[in-house]
Design a protein around this motif. Structure first.
Motif, PDB file in Angstrom:
ATOM      1  N   LEU A 168     -63.290 -24.634  37.762  1.00  0.00           N
ATOM      2  CA  LEU A 168     -63.477 -23.318  37.161  1.00  0.00           C
ATOM      3  C   LEU A 168     -63.650 -23.381  35.645  1.00  0.00           C
ATOM      4  O   LEU A 168     -64.481 -22.665  35.083  1.00  0.00           O
ATOM      5  CB  LEU A 168     -62.293 -22.411  37.509  1.00  0.00           C
ATOM      6  N   THR A 169     -62.863 -24.231  34.997  1.00  0.00           N
ATOM      7  CA  THR A 169     -62.950 -24.283  33.539  1.00  0.00           C
ATOM      8  C   THR A 169     -64.255 -24.916  33.080  1.00  0.00           C
ATOM      9  O   THR A 169     -64.825 -24.520  32.054  1.00  0.00           O
ATOM     10  CB  THR A 169     -61.747 -25.046  32.958  1.00  0.00           C
ATOM     11  N   PHE A 170     -64.752 -25.900  33.824  1.00  0.00           N
ATOM     12  CA  PHE A 170     -66.067 -26.455  33.485  1.00  0.00           C
ATOM     13  C   PHE A 170     -67.127 -25.359  33.547  1.00  0.00           C
ATOM     14  O   PHE A 170     -67.942 -25.210  32.630  1.00  0.00           O
ATOM     15  CB  PHE A 170     -66.450 -27.590  34.441  1.00  0.00           C
ATOM     16  N   VAL A 210     -54.105 -29.296  33.847  1.00  0.00           N
ATOM     17  CA  VAL A 210     -54.542 -30.665  33.564  1.00  0.00           C
ATOM     18  C   VAL A 210     -55.983 -30.828  34.032  1.00  0.00           C
ATOM     19  O   VAL A 210     -56.829 -31.403  33.335  1.00  0.00           O
ATOM     20  CB  VAL A 210     -53.617 -31.700  34.239  1.00  0.00           C
ATOM     21  N   GLY A 211     -56.269 -30.278  35.219  1.00  0.00           N
ATOM     22  CA  GLY A 211     -57.644 -30.276  35.700  1.00  0.00           C
ATOM     23  C   GLY A 211     -58.553 -29.473  34.798  1.00  0.00           C
ATOM     24  O   GLY A 211     -59.691 -29.876  34.518  1.00  0.00           O
ATOM     25  N   ALA A 212     -58.058 -28.331  34.295  1.00  0.00           N
ATOM     26  CA  ALA A 212     -58.852 -27.507  33.400  1.00  0.00           C
ATOM     27  C   ALA A 212     -59.158 -28.239  32.090  1.00  0.00           C
ATOM     28  O   ALA A 212     -60.270 -28.158  31.563  1.00  0.00           O
ATOM     29  CB  ALA A 212     -58.103 -26.201  33.110  1.00  0.00           C
ATOM     30  N   PHE A 213     -58.165 -28.946  31.577  1.00  0.00           N
ATOM     31  CA  PHE A 213     -58.362 -29.740  30.358  1.00  0.00           C
ATOM     32  C   PHE A 213     -59.498 -30.737  30.556  1.00  0.00           C
ATOM     33  O   PHE A 213     -60.414 -30.842  29.730  1.00  0.00           O
ATOM     34  CB  PHE A 213     -57.064 -30.464  30.009  1.00  0.00           C
ATOM     35  N   LEU A 214     -59.452 -31.460  31.671  1.00  0.00           N
ATOM     36  CA  LEU A 214     -60.486 -32.462  31.926  1.00  0.00           C
ATOM     37  C   LEU A 214     -61.831 -31.819  32.226  1.00  0.00           C
ATOM     38  O   LEU A 214     -62.879 -32.345  31.849  1.00  0.00           O
ATOM     39  CB  LEU A 214     -60.054 -33.365  33.082  1.00  0.00           C
ATOM     40  N   GLY A 215     -61.815 -30.657  32.887  1.00  0.00           N
ATOM     41  CA  GLY A 215     -63.076 -29.978  33.187  1.00  0.00           C
ATOM     42  C   GLY A 215     -63.812 -29.561  31.930  1.00  0.00           C
ATOM     43  O   GLY A 215     -65.028 -29.726  31.813  1.00  0.00           O
TER      44      GLY A 215
END
Length: 407
Positions: free
Chosen positions: A237-239, A357-362
């Protein structure tokens, strides 16, 4: 049938209705402003000279701060209620947007990353869903959470095109200041967020205990699986929220297409979130959650494999909208059924840390992929891989309830 409807209608107390309306407005503004920040990527990069990767890192840092602070802020809301938490969060969100207008890289990281990250943690699902879950009765909890998430999604539909219209007419600094004023307006709704149990008592039947709740949850295999799968949600989502406007721009499409796609995400998210909650009642929340991950990954794979056009981008936005925050209803219902609502904010915060954490990487991997390869191919492939893995993990989840032990 008539008797059942009358029984349910009596459960809609004035306090619950007022709280639900206030929480929906706060969630709409908070999520709408945050989801619109991707529209500022190109104007800010041009105006300040920072790279796409640096702006992506600002958003990535914001998401990481959001995730790190969410368990603590959720625990505070569990114990003391959401009024003060949302009030402070509203002020911080306005202040973070103002700091971004200063234009320096330090101001972007502190305002757009640190301050806004904490602010969103205090004005989003981890706090607001907990308030509604405790206040609603069992027969209305799923419906109330679905309404909250659906109404909150409309903020993106309204704010994203409005932010693009502001950018078309004013400078990016002025546009951010206007959004800051909008964020500050949330303080008027904070007094309505009174945290009561469904029996009308402000004290909980079980005393909130964050550390004990975390220990119990981490020993539950289903909670661990759901937390790990939540990583993929944030990554995808963040990507999309951060890099879709830039992706359509390098494909030769006008900026209005990216803004319209994000607006469609907000509009269709309202419907998708509501129906995800209803489907969970019929087919089980675990299966619905696995299906959301699978369908979202399929939509990403199809869009990334086709040449980007105005039509395909808008269809992609609508498809992603149906599957965007539709995870909130099944996740919150699974969390409540396994552990109850007393420590909901704390446990949702632990799960959300994985999400962020997933959002950071995205956000960061998307910018890094573009800076290194001049396209987003590596990032799109990464989104498909983690999404497919999450769907498989979620399908195998153990959802056996684990009620708190008696004192």
């Amino acid at each position: 049938m008539l008797k059942l409807k009358t029984h349910s209608a009596r459960r809609w107390t004035p306090t619950l209705v007022a709280t639900l309306i206030a929480a929906s407005v706060v969630l709409s503004v908070s999520m709408g402003v945050r989801q619109s920040l991707g529209l500022f990527l190109t104007p800010v990069a041009v105006g300040t000279g920072i790279s796409v990767a640096s702006f992506g890192l600002v958003i990535a840092f914001q998401n990481l701060v959001w995730g790190i602070s969410q368990p603590a802020i959720g625990a505070i809301a569990d114990r003391y209620g959401g009024l003060v938490v949302v009030l402070v969060g509203s002020i911080l969100l306005a202040g973070g947007l103002f700091m971004m207008t200063l234009g320096s890289e330090t101001a972007l990281y502190v305002g757009g990353g640190l301050v806004i990250g904490i602010a969103v943690a205090a004005t989003s699902h981890g706090v607001l869903v907990g308030i509604i879950s405790r206040q609603a009765t069992d027969d209305l909890r799923n419906l109330s959470v679905s309404i909250l998430a659906s109404a909150g999604a409309l903020g993106t539909f309204l704010i994203a095109p409005s932010a693009q219209a502001l950018l078309n007419r004013f400078s990016w600094e002025t546009s951010l200041l206007i959004l800051a004023v909008l964020a500050f307006s949330m303080v008027t709704f904070a007094p309505l967020l009174r945290d009561q149990s469904s029996t009308g008592e402000t004290a909980f039947a079980e005393r909130p205990d964050a550390l004990a709740a975390i220990r119990r949850a981490c020993s539950h295999p289903g909670f661990v699986i759901m937390t790990l799968a939540f990583f993929a949600c944030g990554f995808q989502l963040t990507f999309v929220a951060t890099h879709l406007p830039n992706y359509v721009a390098i494909c030769g499409l006008p900026p209005s297409v990216g803004a319209s796609a994000i607006a469609l995400i907000g509009l269709f998210n309202a419907f998708g979130t509501y129906f995800a909650g209803k489907l969970g009642e019929v087919y089980g929340h675990k299966l619905v959650l696995a299906g959301i991950y699978a369908l979202r990954t399929l939509a990403i794979a199809v869009y990334a494999s086709l040449p980007a056009s105005q039509e395909s981008t808008l269809i992609f936005g609508a498809a992603m909208g149906l599957l965007w925050l539709s995870v909130i209803a099944p996740v919150s219902n699974l969390l409540h059924s396994m552990f109850g609502s007393t420590n909901f904010g704390t446990l949702f915060g632990i799960m959300f840390f994985s999400h962020q954490v997933g959002a950071f990487l995205g956000a960061y991997v998307g910018g890094l992929s573009f800076d290194v390869t001049s396209d987003y191919t590596v990032a799109w492939l990464s989104l498909v891989f983690v999404g497919a893995l999450a769907a498989a993990m979620q399908y195998k989840m153990n959802e056996t309830p684990q009620k708190p032990r008696a004192a």
